[in-house]
Design an enzyme around this catalytic site. Structure first.
Site, PDB file in Angstrom:
ATOM      1  N   ASN A  15     -17.944  33.329 110.951  1.00 49.64           N
ATOM      2  CA  ASN A  15     -17.397  33.559 109.614  1.00 49.64           C
ATOM      3  C   ASN A  15     -16.701  32.244 109.280  1.00 49.64           C
ATOM      4  O   ASN A  15     -15.687  31.905 109.896  1.00 49.64           O
ATOM      5  CB  ASN A  15     -16.409  34.716 109.676  1.00 49.64           C
ATOM      6  CG  ASN A  15     -15.967  35.264 108.332  1.00 49.64           C
ATOM      7  OD1 ASN A  15     -15.096  36.100 108.293  1.00 49.64           O
ATOM      8  ND2 ASN A  15     -16.552  34.840 107.236  1.00 49.64           N
ATOM      9  N   ASN A  70     -12.169  33.856  98.382  1.00 46.51           N
ATOM     10  CA  ASN A  70     -13.563  34.140  98.680  1.00 46.51           C
ATOM     11  C   ASN A  70     -14.448  32.999  98.182  1.00 46.51           C
ATOM     12  O   ASN A  70     -14.033  32.202  97.327  1.00 46.51           O
ATOM     13  CB  ASN A  70     -13.997  35.445  98.006  1.00 46.51           C
ATOM     14  CG  ASN A  70     -13.316  36.662  98.583  1.00 46.51           C
ATOM     15  OD1 ASN A  70     -13.194  36.798  99.798  1.00 46.51           O
ATOM     16  ND2 ASN A  70     -12.871  37.566  97.720  1.00 46.51           N
ATOM     17  N   CYS A 110      -7.867  37.599 105.450  1.00 48.06           N
ATOM     18  CA  CYS A 110      -9.136  37.613 106.175  1.00 48.06           C
ATOM     19  C   CYS A 110      -8.818  37.523 107.661  1.00 48.06           C
ATOM     20  O   CYS A 110      -8.145  36.597 108.099  1.00 48.06           O
ATOM     21  CB  CYS A 110     -10.000  36.426 105.744  1.00 48.06           C
ATOM     22  SG  CYS A 110     -11.480  36.172 106.735  1.00 48.06           S
ATOM     23  N   GLY A 111      -9.285  38.509 108.440  1.00 45.61           N
ATOM     24  CA  GLY A 111      -8.939  38.561 109.859  1.00 45.61           C
ATOM     25  C   GLY A 111      -9.472  37.399 110.672  1.00 45.61           C
ATOM     26  O   GLY A 111      -8.759  36.830 111.511  1.00 45.61           O
ATOM     27  N   ASN A 112     -10.732  37.020 110.450  1.00 46.43           N
ATOM     28  CA  ASN A 112     -11.246  35.830 111.129  1.00 46.43           C
ATOM     29  C   ASN A 112     -10.540  34.582 110.609  1.00 46.43           C
ATOM     30  O   ASN A 112     -10.248  33.649 111.359  1.00 46.43           O
ATOM     31  CB  ASN A 112     -12.752  35.704 110.909  1.00 46.43           C
ATOM     32  CG  ASN A 112     -13.543  36.750 111.667  1.00 46.43           C
ATOM     33  OD1 ASN A 112     -13.220  37.090 112.797  1.00 46.43           O
ATOM     34  ND2 ASN A 112     -14.590  37.272 111.045  1.00 46.43           N
ATOM     35  N   ASN A 157      -6.825  45.099 102.979  1.00 46.68           N
ATOM     36  CA  ASN A 157      -7.844  44.998 101.942  1.00 46.68           C
ATOM     37  C   ASN A 157      -8.782  46.194 102.112  1.00 46.68           C
ATOM     38  O   ASN A 157      -8.774  46.857 103.150  1.00 46.68           O
ATOM     39  CB  ASN A 157      -8.578  43.653 101.987  1.00 46.68           C
ATOM     40  CG  ASN A 157      -9.220  43.365 103.328  1.00 46.68           C
ATOM     41  OD1 ASN A 157      -9.113  44.128 104.278  1.00 46.68           O
ATOM     42  ND2 ASN A 157      -9.921  42.248 103.426  1.00 46.68           N
ATOM     43  N   ASN A 191     -15.275  45.962 100.784  1.00 46.93           N
ATOM     44  CA  ASN A 191     -16.181  45.444 101.801  1.00 46.93           C
ATOM     45  C   ASN A 191     -16.902  46.644 102.409  1.00 46.93           C
ATOM     46  O   ASN A 191     -16.288  47.694 102.617  1.00 46.93           O
ATOM     47  CB  ASN A 191     -15.406  44.694 102.886  1.00 46.93           C
ATOM     48  CG  ASN A 191     -14.600  43.539 102.333  1.00 46.93           C
ATOM     49  OD1 ASN A 191     -15.136  42.572 101.821  1.00 46.93           O
ATOM     50  ND2 ASN A 191     -13.280  43.651 102.415  1.00 46.93           N
ATOM     51  N   GLU A 251     -19.446  41.506 102.336  1.00 48.71           N
ATOM     52  CA  GLU A 251     -18.095  41.248 101.846  1.00 48.71           C
ATOM     53  C   GLU A 251     -18.108  41.091 100.333  1.00 48.71           C
ATOM     54  O   GLU A 251     -18.942  40.375  99.776  1.00 48.71           O
ATOM     55  CB  GLU A 251     -17.522  39.986 102.490  1.00 48.71           C
ATOM     56  CG  GLU A 251     -17.199  40.129 103.969  1.00 48.71           C
ATOM     57  CD  GLU A 251     -16.320  38.995 104.461  1.00 48.71           C
ATOM     58  OE1 GLU A 251     -15.231  38.797 103.875  1.00 48.71           O
ATOM     59  OE2 GLU A 251     -16.720  38.301 105.408  1.00 48.71           O
ATOM     60  N   CYS A 271     -16.702  39.596 110.010  1.00 47.15           N
ATOM     61  CA  CYS A 271     -15.572  39.891 109.128  1.00 47.15           C
ATOM     62  C   CYS A 271     -14.482  40.500 109.990  1.00 47.15           C
ATOM     63  O   CYS A 271     -14.693  41.560 110.586  1.00 47.15           O
ATOM     64  CB  CYS A 271     -15.984  40.847 108.007  1.00 47.15           C
ATOM     65  SG  CYS A 271     -14.609  41.400 106.967  1.00 47.15           S
ATOM     66  N   THR A 284     -11.263  41.712 109.229  1.00 46.63           N
ATOM     67  CA  THR A 284     -10.715  42.976 108.757  1.00 46.63           C
ATOM     68  C   THR A 284     -11.791  44.064 108.806  1.00 46.63           C
ATOM     69  O   THR A 284     -11.497  45.234 109.054  1.00 46.63           O
ATOM     70  CB  THR A 284     -10.162  42.849 107.327  1.00 46.63           C
ATOM     71  OG1 THR A 284     -11.187  42.346 106.458  1.00 46.63           O
ATOM     72  CG2 THR A 284      -8.956  41.923 107.290  1.00 46.63           C
TER      73      THR A 284
END
Length: 309
Positions: free
Chosen positions: A16, A80, A89-91, A178, A210, A236, A245, A247
């Site tokens: 990602n 985005n 964004c988790g990553n 999110n 998402n 996403e 992704c 999250t």
């Protein structure tokens, strides 16, 4: 302030990928157009999103962050690939932490508190489960099923039509800072799903969502701890299908855990096209996401050439 060039870094978390820029003094005009140009995979650097490092007290959302955690000096301003603003964004959080290390803004030893539009996120280094470079573990905050107990009991509150699948499928909505909508499939269905087009979600989420397609793979014993495993693909909002992704991995793992019911594992490994991450349900209702973060290149972008694409 207008610049003729912009120094950026390219990084990814389980593929990602992101363009990162150091704007700690808030002097860069990070417009939607500039984000789209940087993220363009043919005429730009190419990325799923753009992440800006900025001092927390310089952004509108910073006051709320600092009221909760005064040590959250740096804010992760995430966009985005289409230029739209996202909560987090988790990553991206893991890659952001690695970038702060590169910039000398975090020592990588003490826990890092940082600001996002979804609130404070805390990051620490942890050993990778298979050895090699350390992973980054992020407390992703509280995850919820917005529909509450009735929806949890039913197991779904939405319906999703995915191109390549003959019929719409029931799905569960989760919030991980999110919005996410998760549906379960068979292996062959996951492989055959067409995510070049946006899945149609009913009822239509007002802010978009998402969509995670998951295949539960069961449970296994890892060093005396029962853990779950699943495969995932994701579409996403504002981006399209991505290789991973963060999250979404949390939402997928917590959805499968919810469906499994009492006695389900707290730890889940999520296999995505770009690699594997680990999701852990914490006792306080939060979830932790752990995985790799890699910085692959530094670049000097000619903004005039970028805009002339």
């Amino acid at each position: 302030m207008t610049f003729a060039s912009l120094r950026v870094t390219k990084g990814h978390g389980t593929q990602n990928d992101f363009v990162l820029l150091d704007d700690r003094d808030g002097s860069v005009d990070l417009s939607e157009a500039l984000v789209r140009e940087l993220a363009d995979r043919r005429a730009g650097l190419g990325a799923d999103g753009v992440i800006r490092v900025v001092a927390t007290d310089l952004v509108a959302e910073g006051a709320a962050v600092l009221a909760v955690e005064p040590a959250a000096r740096w804010f992760m301003d995430y966009r985005n690939g289409d230029g739209s603003i996202a909560e987090m964004c988790g990553n991206g959080v893991r890659v952001f932490a690695a970038y702060l290390e590169r910039l000398g803004l975090w020592d990588g030893v003490e826990e890092l508190a940082l600001g996002t539009r979804a609130g404070v996120r805390r990051v620490r280094r942890v050993a990778a489960p298979t050895g090699g470079e350390d992973w980054y573990a992020v407390d992703m905050g509280r995850w919820t099923v917005p529909g509450g107990p009735a929806v949890i009991a039913a197991g779904f509150d939405a319906e999703v039509q995915v191109a390549g699948l003959e019929v719409a499928r029931p799905a569960l909505s989760l919030d991980v800072g999110n919005p996410h909508t998760v549906l379960a499939l068979r292996d062959d269905e996951l492989d055959g799903a067409d995510l070049t087009r946006s899945p149609a979600v009913t009822p239509v989420p007002p802010g978009g969502t998402n969509v995670e397609l998951v295949v539960p793979l069961g449970e296994q014993d890892v060093d005396g701890v029962v853990v779950g495993r699943l495969r995932m693909r994701v579409h996403e909002r504002g981006v399209g299908e991505t290789r991973s992704c963060g999250t979404g991995a949390v939402a997928a793992a917590m959805a499968v855990r919810t469906w499994a019911g009492a006695g389900a594992p707290d730890v889940w490994f999520v296999d995505v096209p770009g690699g594997t991450v680990r999701v852990t349900a914490l006792a306080d209702g939060h979830a932790e996401l752990a995985g790799p973060a890699v910085l692959v290149a530094d670049a000097q972008v000619d903004l005039e050439a970028l805009a002339a694409r």
